[in-house]
Design an enzyme around this catalytic site. Structure first.
Site, PDB file in Angstrom:
ATOM      1  N   LYS A 178      -3.059  16.305  -1.869  1.00  0.00           N
ATOM      2  CA  LYS A 178      -2.903  16.665  -0.452  1.00  0.00           C
ATOM      3  C   LYS A 178      -1.568  16.065  -0.013  1.00  0.00           C
ATOM      4  O   LYS A 178      -1.473  14.892   0.308  1.00  0.00           O
ATOM      5  CB  LYS A 178      -4.044  16.056   0.364  1.00  0.00           C
ATOM      6  CG  LYS A 178      -4.475  16.893   1.550  1.00  0.00           C
ATOM      7  CD  LYS A 178      -3.378  17.103   2.577  1.00  0.00           C
ATOM      8  CE  LYS A 178      -3.304  16.001   3.590  1.00  0.00           C
ATOM      9  NZ  LYS A 178      -2.108  16.070   4.446  1.00  0.00           N
ATOM     10  N   CYS A 288       8.704   2.241   2.707  1.00  0.00           N
ATOM     11  CA  CYS A 288       7.663   1.216   2.941  1.00  0.00           C
ATOM     12  C   CYS A 288       8.156  -0.163   2.551  1.00  0.00           C
ATOM     13  O   CYS A 288       7.696  -1.166   3.079  1.00  0.00           O
ATOM     14  CB  CYS A 288       6.423   1.568   2.139  1.00  0.00           C
ATOM     15  SG  CYS A 288       6.762   1.689   0.376  1.00  0.00           S
ATOM     16  N   GLU A 390       4.732  -2.438  11.943  1.00  0.00           N
ATOM     17  CA  GLU A 390       5.625  -1.587  11.160  1.00  0.00           C
ATOM     18  C   GLU A 390       6.171  -0.473  12.059  1.00  0.00           C
ATOM     19  O   GLU A 390       5.398   0.274  12.666  1.00  0.00           O
ATOM     20  CB  GLU A 390       4.863  -0.963   9.988  1.00  0.00           C
ATOM     21  CG  GLU A 390       5.759  -0.094   9.107  1.00  0.00           C
ATOM     22  CD  GLU A 390       4.980   0.668   8.034  1.00  0.00           C
ATOM     23  OE1 GLU A 390       4.004   1.353   8.380  1.00  0.00           O
ATOM     24  OE2 GLU A 390       5.371   0.583   6.863  1.00  0.00           O
TER      25      GLU A 390
END
Ligand code: NAD
Ligand code: 6OD
Length: 486
Positions: A178, A288, A390
């Site tokens: 996905k 990230c 974040e």
């Protein structure tokens, strides 16, 4: 306009629920593709195809034949390199050189490296004493885990998706992928590659759509998905973990970060500035492993801030293929709203804005793109949401420190624990500090330098489990023990 369909059992199929959604270019917000959204029925078909493929030709292949196919996949990605580069640039808007030097070659490497690993890594064996003196022999056998659900993010779509698909297939599993709704193109292109190379139908499937009440949720809740590997936000990981608890399915999660960069006064200043510039601004800060908190030892603080500011102000905005462009837009308008909300919070919390803090003036043809300025702040309290959460944008806060103990405490004061980058010419200190920072990955005098044989993953809320090298085999196989009494 490009029509993107789901890839199920070796065929490109439209949406059974008749729904499509638009993919917009981050560069100018124009619609570039129409994507078929998978409903529950397509997800069922994809999982069923993956399950049947396990029992069929794919499941019967020898390791050598499987490895040959994966080498074929890597070679075909390389042969169609320009197509993958174009697709990923269209999806993300990121510069051509980022695609050609980093993200697309890694896609091919992800297949090659794990093909080599599965061929060469031994299993364990133990001779055991028994009371009758005849003994016993134990040996381990690795078997595929089954159907793996791969849920991928948008920030380095091809690298991150193949980082899961490569080892999953090398271990003999089948996958249902996905991709992020923001970046469906390279996962779709990989379907063409699988067919060209002769990977059996049903081994690699792609279903498009969103998360909740859409393809992501349908996949992760599916009872025939044996394990789930996910890269994305920590909040999403928490939702997927709940879904995986039904049926006690295994998970491997790579999630958010709020990574610290630590710059000691004895560093090579030019290298440190270059390194932090890359770690804060590569891919418009959407990495990230990126550095949103920078701690610089006081004697070089002012020089460091000035040098980083100069580099941040030197970026060239523009279309990915334009000459000299080294800085792209954020992925979407929605993500830009999020990043700009942190730019506003920083102002409200009293930050000194060293550079940036807003939206750049762009020429008319790019004015609707998701552009933001690279931004540097100082003088925020560590309690600010800008330091704690974040942001996933092109920004960092720089704070001075006075001692090793202080900077270790600052670096560790986070719910996340993904990565850190340390800059010093004193290797004794580098080893010492690396041992005390609570993260999965530490780079010294470098950043995002990847050896795919090493353990990759996060501590605290940045992840569960490790992938890379033999660690991927731990997740993508079941280890069986056979005990033979002599
Ligand atoms: P996201 O969590 O919003 O989405 C990731 C994927 O999950 C998408 O495909 C999305 O459709 C799907 N999804 C969303 N909700 C779902 C649900 N309820 N059930 C099933 N699937 C669902 O993340 P993103 O915005 O695409 O990516 C950015 C995030 O990814 C950042 O937090 C970043 O730090 C993280 N990330 C981590 C790593 C790592 O290695 N640790 C690598 C890249 C990105
Ligand atoms: O290099 C990798 O294997 C990896 N998973 C990188 C993650 C990058 C995050 O944005």
């Amino acid at each position: 306009m490009r029509q993107i369909n789901n890839f199920i059992n070796g065929e490109f199929v439209a949406s059974g629920i008749g729904k499509r959604f638009d993919k917009r270019s981050p560069v100018d917000n124009q619609v570039i593709a129409s994507i078929a959204e998978a409903g529950q029925a397509e997800v069922d078909q994809a999982v069923s195809a993956a399950k049947h493929a396990l029992a069929g030709e794919w499941g019967q292949l020898s390791t050598n034949d499987r490895v040959d196919l994966l080498y074929g996949v890597a070679d075909e990605i390389t042969r169609r390199f320009d197509d993958f580069v174009a697709a990923e640039m269209a999806d993300t808007g990121q510069p051509h050189h980022v695609m050609t030097h980093a993200f697309i070659p890694r896609g091919a490497a992800n297949f090659k490296v794990f093909a080599d690993i599965i061929k060469n890594v031994p299993t364990e064996s133990f001779h055991m004493d028994t009371p009758d003196g005849r003994g016993a022999l134990n040996y381990g056998v690795r078997v595929p885990k089954g159907v793996i659900g791969v849920v991928a993010p948008w920030n380095a779509p091809f690298l991150l998706m193949t980082w899961k698909v490569g080892p999953a297939l090398a271990c003999g599993n089948t996958v249902v992928v996905k991709p992020s709704e923001e970046t469906p193109l390279t996962a779709t292109l990989l379907g063409e590659v699988m067919n060209k190379v002769g990977v059996p139908k049903g081994v690699y499937n792609v279903i498009n759509g969103f998360g909740p009440d859409s393809a992501g949720e349908f996949l992760t809740r599916h009872k025939d998905v044996d394990a789930i590997t996910f890269t994305g936000e920590t909040r999403t990981g928490s939702t997927i973990m709940k879904a995986a608890s039904d049926g006690i399915r295994d998970v491997s999660f790579e999630m958010g970060g709020k990574n610290a960069g630590i710059v000691f006064a004895d560093c090579d200043l030019d290298n440190a500035v270059d390194g932090i510039f890359r770690s804060s601004f590569l891919n418009t800060g959407q990495v990230c492993l990126g550095t949103e908190r920078v701690y610089v030892e006081r004697p070089i603080f002012d020089r460091f801030v000035t040098a980083l500011k100069e580099k941040a102000e030197g970026v060239t905005f523009g279309r990915p293929t334009d000459a000299g462009v080294n800085y792209g837009p954020l992925i979407s308008q929605e993500h830009r709203e999020k990043v700009l909300s942190y730019y506003a919070k920083a102002r409200a919390d009293g930050a000194t804005i060293v550079t940036g803090g807003g939206v750049p003036d762009m020429p008319a043809d790019l004015a609707e793109g998701s552009w933001v300025q690279p931004t540097i702040w100082t003088d925020l309290p560590e309690s600010s949401a800008v330091i704690q959460e974040e942001i996933f944008g092109p920004c960092c806060h720089i704070r001075p420190f006075d001692s090793e103990e202080e900077v270790i405490e600052l670096a560790n004061a986070s719910d996340y624990g993904l990565a850190t980058t340390i800059w010093t010419e004193n290797l004794t200190r580098a080893h010492r500090v690396a041992g005390k920072v609570d993260v999965g990955i530490t780079w010294v005098n470098s950043w995002f330098l990847r050896d795919l044989r090493t353990a990759f993953g996060g501590a605290k809320q940045s992840g569960i489990g490790r992938e890379g090298g033999v660690h991927s085999l731990e997740f993508y196989t079941e280890m069986r023990n056979v005990c033979i009494k002599m």
